[in-house]
Design a protein around this motif. Structure first.
Motif, mmCIF file in Angstrom:
data_model
loop_
_atom_site.group_PDB
_atom_site.id
_atom_site.type_symbol
_atom_site.label_atom_id
_atom_site.label_comp_id
_atom_site.label_asym_id
_atom_site.label_seq_id
_atom_site.Cartn_x
_atom_site.Cartn_y
_atom_site.Cartn_z
ATOM 1 N N ASP A 266 19.858 4.665 33.085
ATOM 2 C CA ASP A 266 19.963 4.704 34.545
ATOM 3 C C ASP A 266 18.608 4.598 35.232
ATOM 4 O OD1 ASP A 266 19.021 7.119 33.666
ATOM 5 O OD2 ASP A 266 20.168 8.329 35.066
ATOM 6 N N ILE A 267 17.698 3.823 34.641
ATOM 7 C CA ILE A 267 16.385 3.712 35.280
ATOM 8 C C ILE A 267 16.437 2.882 36.560
ATOM 9 C CG2 ILE A 267 14.656 4.156 33.487
ATOM 10 C CD1 ILE A 267 14.904 1.168 32.811
ATOM 11 N N VAL B 253 17.474 2.865 39.672
ATOM 12 C CA VAL B 253 18.052 3.824 40.617
ATOM 13 C C VAL B 253 18.760 3.135 41.783
ATOM 14 C CG1 VAL B 253 16.526 5.769 40.114
ATOM 15 C CG2 VAL B 253 15.793 4.032 41.757
ATOM 16 N N SER C 39 16.618 8.478 33.322
ATOM 17 C CA SER C 39 15.948 8.867 34.571
ATOM 18 C C SER C 39 15.254 10.228 34.450
ATOM 19 C CB SER C 39 16.947 8.885 35.731
ATOM 20 O OG SER C 39 17.961 9.837 35.485
ATOM 21 N N LEU D 86 11.171 9.381 33.093
ATOM 22 C CA LEU D 86 10.375 8.283 33.666
ATOM 23 C C LEU D 86 8.889 8.424 33.352
ATOM 24 C CD1 LEU D 86 12.168 7.779 37.109
ATOM 25 C CD2 LEU D 86 12.471 6.508 34.977
#
Ligand code: GLU
Length: 280
Positions: free
Chosen positions: A43-44, A46, A76, A79
């Motif tokens: 889920d990077i 966003v 996420s 990061l």
């Protein structure tokens, strides 16, 4: 030999039959090998990922009968790790700031022509400082030229394909990272690009086998380069064919492919779906 594989969905929509096929392929392979099966939430991005889709993914995969190790890695939450990897590449002169927009790069390209792989170089320091001071957006790009120099060429970059690419590529594959050009590793809106996070996490999680759809076969070429630059191990790849719908086209989120929740609501059992997908 240990066997660790994973299913790594992006929570940008509900899972459909194609995802079920991919997840079951990895899950069954781990089971057959007496190995481990991991779930990773990618889920990077966003701008497109949503927590409700993540919750739905867990629910749908449980319904399908899959079990995975906990805790589930959610990209996420990590990061800073990916930024540290980009920083390490930056200090070695392997990435550069690119201020060009896709539009500027594609100037002169007819709409029907494919995008040209972009190869650039860092701006002169004073021009770069000026643009930064003006707050202009930029992307971090991996310099193929610098990477080639650092590695002394790309000839040693190979990977083992136990499945097949879209054109039947199998066995020992020579990686061709140059076909993608200088890829974007990070941008303003999406702080980290998919390739870097995947390579980082597969190594961190000890993934020995990457089992996924052959729409990602080309990604392996770029990921192989990143593994070499970051000194990470290369897993074995098993790309599988994509599931086709009754119309002969691949299932995809954007085509409103029937989702697993819709199938469930329509009374389809997980056993019937597994059977339909060829898993018994
Ligand atoms: N997150 C990627 C996707 O949803 C898959 C990444 C991978 O399997 O390497 O397409």
């Amino acid at each position: 030999m240990p066997f660790v594989t994973r299913f790594a969905p992006s929570p940008t929509g509900h899972l459909h039959r194609g995802h079920a096929y991919s997840a079951l392929s990895a899950f069954m392979a781990a089971r057959d090998a007496g190995g481990r099966f991991l779930l990773r939430i990618e889920d990077i991005d966003v701008t497109r990922s949503r927590p409700e889709y993540e919750a739905a993914i867990l629910e749908d995969l449980s319904w399908l009968g899959l079990a995975w190790e906990n805790p589930v890695r959610r990209q996420s939450d990590h990061l800073a790790d990916y930024h540290a990897a980009i920083e390490a590449l930056r200090t070695r002169g392997l990435v550069y700031r690119c201020f060009k927009t896709r539009k500027e790069i594609d100037i002169g390209r007819a709409p029907h022509e494919p995008s040209i792989p972009y190869a650039g170089s860092p701006l002169p320091p004073d021009e770069e400082a000026e643009r930064l001071a003006r707050g202009e957006a930029f992307a971090w790009r991996l310099s193929l030229a610098a990477a080639r120099e650092a590695l002394g060429g790309f000839e040693t970059l190979t990977f083992v394909e136990e499945g097949a690419g879209p054109n039947g590529e199998t066995g020992l594959i020579q990686a061709r990272p140059e076909t993608a050009g200088d890829i974007v590793l990070a941008r303003k809106d999406v702080g980290v690009a998919y390739h870097l996070a995947v390579v980082h996490d597969d190594a961190l999680q000890g993934v020995t086998h990457v089992i996924r759809g052959n729409d990602l076969f080309e990604a392996a070429h770029i990921q192989r380069l990143l593994q070499a630059l970051l000194d990470l191990p290369t897993p074995i790849y098993r790309h599988h064919g994509l599931l086709l719908g009754p119309d002969g086209k691949r299932y995809a989120k954007r085509d409103k492919a029937q989702t697993l929740r819709e199938l469930r609501a329509a009374g389809v059992s997980p056993e019937a779906l597994s059977y339909e997908l060829g898993f018994v």
